[in-house]
Design a protein around this motif. Structure first.
Motif, PDB file in Angstrom:
ATOM      1  N   ASP A 102      34.506  37.990  35.191  1.00 56.93           N
ATOM      2  CA  ASP A 102      33.360  38.873  35.062  1.00 56.93           C
ATOM      3  C   ASP A 102      33.834  40.223  34.496  1.00 56.93           C
ATOM      4  O   ASP A 102      35.028  40.509  34.472  1.00 56.93           O
ATOM      5  CB  ASP A 102      32.614  39.018  36.394  1.00 56.93           C
ATOM      6  CG  ASP A 102      33.520  39.478  37.512  1.00 56.93           C
ATOM      7  OD1 ASP A 102      33.937  40.649  37.496  1.00 56.93           O
ATOM      8  OD2 ASP A 102      33.836  38.654  38.392  1.00 56.93           O
ATOM      9  N   SER A 103      32.887  41.020  34.051  1.00 59.85           N
ATOM     10  CA  SER A 103      33.266  42.229  33.316  1.00 59.85           C
ATOM     11  C   SER A 103      33.989  43.245  34.204  1.00 59.85           C
ATOM     12  O   SER A 103      34.884  43.954  33.746  1.00 59.85           O
ATOM     13  CB  SER A 103      32.042  42.861  32.658  1.00 59.85           C
ATOM     14  OG  SER A 103      31.059  43.121  33.626  1.00 59.85           O
ATOM     15  N   THR A 104      33.643  43.290  35.480  1.00 54.89           N
ATOM     16  CA  THR A 104      34.322  44.242  36.382  1.00 54.89           C
ATOM     17  C   THR A 104      35.807  43.885  36.467  1.00 54.89           C
ATOM     18  O   THR A 104      36.679  44.758  36.356  1.00 54.89           O
ATOM     19  CB  THR A 104      33.705  44.170  37.806  1.00 54.89           C
ATOM     20  OG1 THR A 104      32.295  44.219  37.686  1.00 54.89           O
ATOM     21  CG2 THR A 104      34.196  45.284  38.683  1.00 54.89           C
ATOM     22  N   ALA A 105      36.080  42.595  36.650  1.00 55.72           N
ATOM     23  CA  ALA A 105      37.465  42.136  36.770  1.00 55.72           C
ATOM     24  C   ALA A 105      38.220  42.366  35.454  1.00 55.72           C
ATOM     25  O   ALA A 105      39.367  42.845  35.457  1.00 55.72           O
ATOM     26  CB  ALA A 105      37.492  40.656  37.142  1.00 55.72           C
TER      27      ALA A 105
ATOM     28  N   MET B  67      42.060  45.452  32.082  1.00 52.60           N
ATOM     29  CA  MET B  67      42.261  46.215  30.834  1.00 52.60           C
ATOM     30  C   MET B  67      42.785  47.613  31.157  1.00 52.60           C
ATOM     31  O   MET B  67      43.776  48.064  30.581  1.00 52.60           O
ATOM     32  CB  MET B  67      40.936  46.295  30.068  1.00 52.60           C
ATOM     33  CG  MET B  67      41.045  47.032  28.756  1.00 52.60           C
ATOM     34  SD  MET B  67      39.565  46.801  27.746  1.00 52.60           S
ATOM     35  CE  MET B  67      38.438  47.895  28.575  1.00 52.60           C
ATOM     36  N   ASP B  68      42.144  48.278  32.111  1.00 51.03           N
ATOM     37  CA  ASP B  68      42.533  49.653  32.447  1.00 51.03           C
ATOM     38  C   ASP B  68      43.940  49.722  33.012  1.00 51.03           C
ATOM     39  O   ASP B  68      44.611  50.740  32.911  1.00 51.03           O
ATOM     40  CB  ASP B  68      41.555  50.252  33.462  1.00 51.03           C
ATOM     41  CG  ASP B  68      40.172  50.448  32.857  1.00 51.03           C
ATOM     42  OD1 ASP B  68      40.045  50.325  31.620  1.00 51.03           O
ATOM     43  OD2 ASP B  68      39.211  50.699  33.619  1.00 51.03           O
ATOM     44  N   ASN B  69      44.376  48.642  33.631  1.00 54.77           N
ATOM     45  CA  ASN B  69      45.698  48.665  34.265  1.00 54.77           C
ATOM     46  C   ASN B  69      46.717  47.807  33.527  1.00 54.77           C
ATOM     47  O   ASN B  69      47.834  47.606  34.012  1.00 54.77           O
ATOM     48  CB  ASN B  69      45.569  48.219  35.726  1.00 54.77           C
ATOM     49  CG  ASN B  69      44.769  49.219  36.520  1.00 54.77           C
ATOM     50  OD1 ASN B  69      45.233  50.318  36.796  1.00 54.77           O
ATOM     51  ND2 ASN B  69      43.523  48.876  36.821  1.00 54.77           N
TER      52      ASN B  69
ATOM     53  N   THR C  53      37.537  39.817  40.627  1.00 56.04           N
ATOM     54  CA  THR C  53      37.813  41.252  40.764  1.00 56.04           C
ATOM     55  C   THR C  53      38.860  41.481  41.853  1.00 56.04           C
ATOM     56  O   THR C  53      39.746  42.330  41.707  1.00 56.04           O
ATOM     57  CB  THR C  53      36.512  42.026  41.082  1.00 56.04           C
ATOM     58  OG1 THR C  53      35.587  41.769  40.023  1.00 56.04           O
ATOM     59  CG2 THR C  53      36.750  43.516  41.181  1.00 56.04           C
ATOM     60  N   THR C  54      38.793  40.679  42.903  1.00 53.22           N
ATOM     61  CA  THR C  54      39.811  40.780  43.965  1.00 53.22           C
ATOM     62  C   THR C  54      41.201  40.513  43.382  1.00 53.22           C
ATOM     63  O   THR C  54      42.158  41.234  43.671  1.00 53.22           O
ATOM     64  CB  THR C  54      39.538  39.752  45.084  1.00 53.22           C
ATOM     65  OG1 THR C  54      38.179  39.846  45.478  1.00 53.22           O
ATOM     66  CG2 THR C  54      40.451  39.975  46.266  1.00 53.22           C
ATOM     67  N   ALA C  55      41.285  39.459  42.559  1.00 54.14           N
ATOM     68  CA  ALA C  55      42.587  39.107  41.964  1.00 54.14           C
ATOM     69  C   ALA C  55      43.104  40.266  41.112  1.00 54.14           C
ATOM     70  O   ALA C  55      44.291  40.615  41.173  1.00 54.14           O
ATOM     71  CB  ALA C  55      42.456  37.834  41.134  1.00 54.14           C
ATOM     72  N   ALA C  56      42.206  40.882  40.347  1.00 50.96           N
ATOM     73  CA  ALA C  56      42.608  42.009  39.492  1.00 50.96           C
ATOM     74  C   ALA C  56      43.055  43.202  40.343  1.00 50.96           C
ATOM     75  O   ALA C  56      44.089  43.822  40.078  1.00 50.96           O
ATOM     76  CB  ALA C  56      41.447  42.398  38.579  1.00 50.96           C
TER      77      ALA C  56
ATOM     78  N   ILE D 284      46.377  38.397  31.577  1.00 51.73           N
ATOM     79  CA  ILE D 284      45.751  37.275  32.295  1.00 51.73           C
ATOM     80  C   ILE D 284      46.044  36.001  31.512  1.00 51.73           C
ATOM     81  O   ILE D 284      45.754  35.936  30.316  1.00 51.73           O
ATOM     82  CB  ILE D 284      44.206  37.435  32.354  1.00 51.73           C
ATOM     83  CG1 ILE D 284      43.801  38.831  32.842  1.00 51.73           C
ATOM     84  CG2 ILE D 284      43.573  36.348  33.225  1.00 51.73           C
ATOM     85  CD1 ILE D 284      42.352  39.195  32.479  1.00 51.73           C
ATOM     86  N   LEU D 285      46.595  35.018  32.173  1.00 48.13           N
ATOM     87  CA  LEU D 285      46.769  33.724  31.512  1.00 48.13           C
ATOM     88  C   LEU D 285      45.748  32.747  32.089  1.00 48.13           C
ATOM     89  O   LEU D 285      45.793  32.422  33.279  1.00 48.13           O
ATOM     90  CB  LEU D 285      48.193  33.195  31.696  1.00 48.13           C
ATOM     91  CG  LEU D 285      48.455  31.866  30.985  1.00 48.13           C
ATOM     92  CD1 LEU D 285      48.442  32.046  29.468  1.00 48.13           C
ATOM     93  CD2 LEU D 285      49.784  31.251  31.410  1.00 48.13           C
TER      94      LEU D 285
END
Ligand code: UDP
Length: 236
Positions: free
Chosen positions: A196-199, A204-206, A142-145, A210-211
């Motif tokens: 994880d789903s949060t990440a 997705m929203d932004n 999530t931090t990476a996202a 992701i590779l």
């Protein structure tokens, strides 16, 4: 000249990747190899942000019977140890870096300041983001996202032990099928082992692609950014 598709990327390295074969702690041979690979893409003119996990030292969920928040803060501190190890490996081969942490520890790193991070990136410095988001109940994925969105990265490179996204665990099933492309919705609905789903939702929203690729094969970071088809691309 190689055509560069991505100007700025976010590299997520799990703690596990830094542990090498040991499965625990930091294998400096591995850290050095990752640093060499990062150097190659910096030399291609790509701006690199990096988030490191902490699972090779401590994960919040290991703290059975512990207060969850305390256990998670321990995990965030673990990511800082890894961030400093990566910084050292990069600097030992002449790559300029800054570590910025989401929890202030100003004797050893800068606090996370977005505009400052952007400036470092523009100057060609690798910015390593430590201490996760600074909040318990989150992950370094999530931090990476989050940081990818903040620094306006074109892509998240998610370095894993496996070389992409499969329909089932390739270590357990020899007939597991690897996908070239999947959507964020596939990941969420089918529960694919990506982030994880949060990440995933944040990406997705932004609309951040992701590779997912395997870090065990040397040269893969450059390969991925040179347009070679490796790993699995997660998009809309
Ligand atoms: N963590 C947290 N908030 C964050 C990022 C991380 O609480 O924003 C904690 C959490 O306990 C997690 C640990 O730090 O288990 C290590 O991070 P993670 O498990 O994501 O590391 P990785 O699996 O990538 O090595």
């Amino acid at each position: 000249m190689e055509s560069i598709k991505y100007k700025r990327i976010m590299l997520k390295i799990s703690g596990e990747a830094l542990a090498g074969e040991n499965g625990y702690g930091i294998d400096f041979q591995v850290a050095k190899r990752i640093a060499e690979e990062i150097k190659e893409i910096v030399q291609m003119g790509i701006e690199v942000g990096a988030v490191v996990g902490g699972g090779n030292i401590w994960r919040g969920r290991q703290g059975e019977g512990m207060d969850r928040t305390t256990a998670d803060y321990m995990g965030m501190l673990a990511t800082c140890i890894n961030a400093m190890a990566l910084q050292d490996s990069l600097e030992s081969i002449g790559v300029y870096t800054r570590v910025q942490t989401a929890i202030e520890m100003k004797q050893i790193a800068e606090p996370f300041i977005r505009r400052r991070a952007m400036r470092h990136l523009e100057k060609g410095r690798v910015v390593i983001f430590g201490a996760g988001t600074g909040n318990p109940y989150f992950s370094t994925d999530t931090t990476a996202a989050l940081r990818a969105a903040e620094i306006e990265a074109d892509l998240i490179l998610l370095a894993k032990k496996v070389d992409g996204v499969y329909d089932k665990d390739p270590k357990k099933y020899s007939d597991a099928i690897k996908f070239d492309n999947v959507t964020y919705m596939d990941v969420l609905e089918k529960g694919l082992q990506v982030m994880d789903s949060t990440a995933t939702s944040l990406c997705m929203d932004n609309n951040i692609p992701i590779l997912v690729f395997g870090l065990d094969t040397p040269g893969n970071i450059k390969r991925a950014l040179s347009g070679e088809k490796i790993g699995t691309l997660v998009t809309k």
